[in-house]
Write a protein that holds these residues in place. Structure first.
Motif, PDB file in Angstrom:
ATOM      1  N   ARG A   1      66.408  28.430  38.154  1.00 26.82           N
ATOM      2  CA  ARG A   1      65.423  27.845  39.070  1.00 26.82           C
ATOM      3  C   ARG A   1      65.910  27.877  40.522  1.00 26.82           C
ATOM      4  N   VAL A   2      67.179  27.505  40.755  1.00 26.17           N
ATOM      5  CA  VAL A   2      67.665  27.420  42.143  1.00 26.17           C
ATOM      6  C   VAL A   2      67.610  28.752  42.888  1.00 26.17           C
ATOM      7  N   ARG A   3      67.653  29.852  42.151  1.00 30.73           N
ATOM      8  CA  ARG A   3      67.594  31.167  42.803  1.00 30.73           C
ATOM      9  C   ARG A   3      66.167  31.626  43.052  1.00 30.73           C
ATOM     10  N   ARG A   4      65.210  31.019  42.334  1.00 29.64           N
ATOM     11  CA  ARG A   4      63.852  31.560  42.312  1.00 29.64           C
ATOM     12  C   ARG A   4      63.039  30.926  43.444  1.00 29.64           C
ATOM     13  N   THR A   5      63.294  31.467  44.631  1.00 29.67           N
ATOM     14  CA  THR A   5      62.718  30.879  45.849  1.00 29.67           C
ATOM     15  C   THR A   5      61.190  30.966  45.875  1.00 29.67           C
ATOM     16  N   GLY A   6      60.619  31.855  45.082  1.00 35.05           N
ATOM     17  CA  GLY A   6      59.155  32.019  45.103  1.00 35.05           C
ATOM     18  C   GLY A   6      58.428  31.128  44.107  1.00 35.05           C
ATOM     19  N   LEU A   7      59.176  30.276  43.397  1.00 37.78           N
ATOM     20  CA  LEU A   7      58.529  29.503  42.320  1.00 37.78           C
ATOM     21  C   LEU A   7      57.496  28.505  42.834  1.00 37.78           C
ATOM     22  N   THR A   8      57.822  27.824  43.953  1.00 40.33           N
ATOM     23  CA  THR A   8      56.897  26.796  44.457  1.00 40.33           C
ATOM     24  C   THR A   8      55.537  27.427  44.740  1.00 40.33           C
ATOM     25  N   GLU A   9      55.602  28.572  45.446  1.00 41.52           N
ATOM     26  CA  GLU A   9      54.358  29.269  45.792  1.00 41.52           C
ATOM     27  C   GLU A   9      53.644  29.766  44.531  1.00 41.52           C
ATOM     28  N   PHE A  10      54.424  30.274  43.581  1.00 42.97           N
ATOM     29  CA  PHE A  10      53.832  30.807  42.350  1.00 42.97           C
ATOM     30  C   PHE A  10      53.117  29.701  41.568  1.00 42.97           C
ATOM     31  N   VAL A  11      53.787  28.545  41.462  1.00 44.40           N
ATOM     32  CA  VAL A  11      53.192  27.444  40.697  1.00 44.40           C
ATOM     33  C   VAL A  11      51.970  26.886  41.430  1.00 44.40           C
ATOM     34  N   ARG A  12      52.063  26.826  42.785  1.00 42.77           N
ATOM     35  CA  ARG A  12      50.888  26.370  43.556  1.00 42.77           C
ATOM     36  C   ARG A  12      49.689  27.280  43.296  1.00 42.77           C
ATOM     37  N   GLY A  13      49.984  28.585  43.226  1.00 46.40           N
ATOM     38  CA  GLY A  13      48.904  29.549  42.944  1.00 46.40           C
ATOM     39  C   GLY A  13      48.291  29.282  41.575  1.00 46.40           C
ATOM     40  N   LEU A  14      49.134  28.999  40.602  1.00 41.01           N
ATOM     41  CA  LEU A  14      48.631  28.686  39.250  1.00 41.01           C
ATOM     42  C   LEU A  14      47.770  27.430  39.275  1.00 41.01           C
ATOM     43  N   GLN A  15      48.257  26.425  40.048  1.00 44.64           N
ATOM     44  CA  GLN A  15      47.508  25.159  40.122  1.00 44.64           C
ATOM     45  C   GLN A  15      46.141  25.377  40.770  1.00 44.64           C
ATOM     46  N   ARG A  16      46.141  26.214  41.837  1.00 38.08           N
ATOM     47  CA  ARG A  16      44.845  26.485  42.500  1.00 38.08           C
ATOM     48  C   ARG A  16      43.884  27.120  41.512  1.00 38.08           C
ATOM     49  N   GLN A  17      44.412  28.053  40.689  1.00 39.64           N
ATOM     50  CA  GLN A  17      43.533  28.699  39.700  1.00 39.64           C
ATOM     51  C   GLN A  17      43.010  27.675  38.699  1.00 39.64           C
ATOM     52  N   LEU A  18      43.883  26.756  38.279  1.00 41.38           N
ATOM     53  CA  LEU A  18      43.495  25.773  37.261  1.00 41.38           C
ATOM     54  C   LEU A  18      42.512  24.737  37.797  1.00 41.38           C
ATOM     55  N   GLU A  19      42.614  24.473  39.111  1.00 37.96           N
ATOM     56  CA  GLU A  19      41.791  23.397  39.679  1.00 37.96           C
ATOM     57  C   GLU A  19      40.445  23.896  40.191  1.00 37.96           C
ATOM     58  N   LYS A  20      40.188  25.195  40.060  1.00 40.93           N
ATOM     59  CA  LYS A  20      38.913  25.766  40.549  1.00 40.93           C
ATOM     60  C   LYS A  20      37.745  25.201  39.767  1.00 40.93           C
TER      61      LYS A  20
END
Ligand SMILES: Nc1ncnc2c1ncn2[C@@H]1O[C@H](COP(=O)(O)OP(=O)(O)OP(=O)(O)O)[C@@H](O)[C@H]1O
Ligand SMILES: Nc1nc2c(ncn2[C@@H]2O[C@H](COP(=O)(O)O)[C@@H](O)[C@H]2O)c(=O)[nH]1
Length: 217
Positions: free
Chosen positions: A198-217
């Motif tokens: 997790r600590v190396r995966r700098t793009g995770l926050t953005e990736f998860v936010r994208g997933l959340q946006r898809q789920l909350e549509k």
């Protein structure tokens, strides 16, 4: 130092270090890893030691004379360097920085002194693996079977092996290289898992936010 994982999530590149007493199998495992691992580049060291039969300048090492090595070290061109078995060995800085910037991970076959120096410079990006031989007799047999060093050089390396081994506890992972395919599978699984940390995966926050946006549509 940003790489993109196979799942499209950005992460920090890592410095994957293999160390061991001479003859335990670092070069063998490194070659297997480089051949079979996309996104991993070998760091080619500079050394003042004589070339062995079959070695190629620029592929196995950059073979340089001592004054040239000293100049490289003095001008800050080496990321780390050490004296091993009376010869100088060091990691050219520029290719490592270029590879990491291009999103590649870098593999190092270096000793404990070099590993300590890398850790001091970039501890969170260094993943270190120490390779143990199954026994002293196996180690000696491997050095003889490799048939690239004189008996005197082999004796010197066996004499140094116990001291090299004493640094095992500084490493993140320890592998006993009994069967080369099993040891390779172990090294490969360490790299795979470290790439997912997790600590190396700098793009995770953005990736998860994208997933959340898809789920909350
Ligand atoms: N699991 C194994 N079983 C038997 N032989 C092995 C095994 N792993 C490596 N070898 C052989 O042992 C010899 C030494 O291996 P290698 O050159 O990879 O060691 P090394 O740790 O890189 O040594 P050095 O530090 O001197 O460069 C080689 O001939 C290699 O083919
Ligand atoms: N600190 C460093 N150690 C290095 C580097 N390149 C190789 N090595 C280590 O030297 C010994 C001997 O290697 P050999 O090829 O002569 O058998 C071995 O432990 C290597 O890991 C380096 O750039 N820096």
């Amino acid at each position: 130092m940003t790489a993109v994982g196979f799942d499209g999530v950005e992460r920090r590149g890592l410095m994957f270090v293999l160390s061991s007493p001479s003859g335990a199998g670092k070069t063998t495992l490194s070659r297997m890893l480089i051949e079979r691992t996309p996104g991993l580049k070998m760091s080619v060291s500079a050394t003042t030691r004589p070339m062995r039969p079959g070695e190629v300048d620029g592929r196995d090492y950059f073979f340089v004379a001592k004054p040239k090595f000293e100049a490289m070290a003095g001008q800050g061109e080496l990321l780390e360097w050490a004296t091993v078995f009376d010869n100088r060995y060091g990691t050219p800085r520029a290719p490592v920085e270029t590879a990491l910037t291009a999103g590649q991970d870098v593999l190092f076959d270096i000793d404990w002194q070099g590993t300590q120096q890398l850790r001091e410079k970039a501890s969170t990006d260094v993943v270190s693996v120490f390779i143990l031989p199954p026994s002293a007799a196996d180690l000696e047999k491997r050095l003889h079977t490799r048939a690239q060093d004189s008996d005197e050089v082999i004796r010197g390396r066996m004499d140094r092996a116990s001291h090299e081994l004493s640094h095992w506890a500084e490493y993140d992972y320890i592998i006993v290289n009994q069967n080369v395919d099993e040891a390779f599978a172990e090294v490969q699984s360490i790299l795979k898992a470290e790439r997912l940390k997790r600590v190396r995966r700098t793009g995770l926050t953005e990736f998860v936010r994208g997933l959340q946006r898809q789920l909350e549509k």
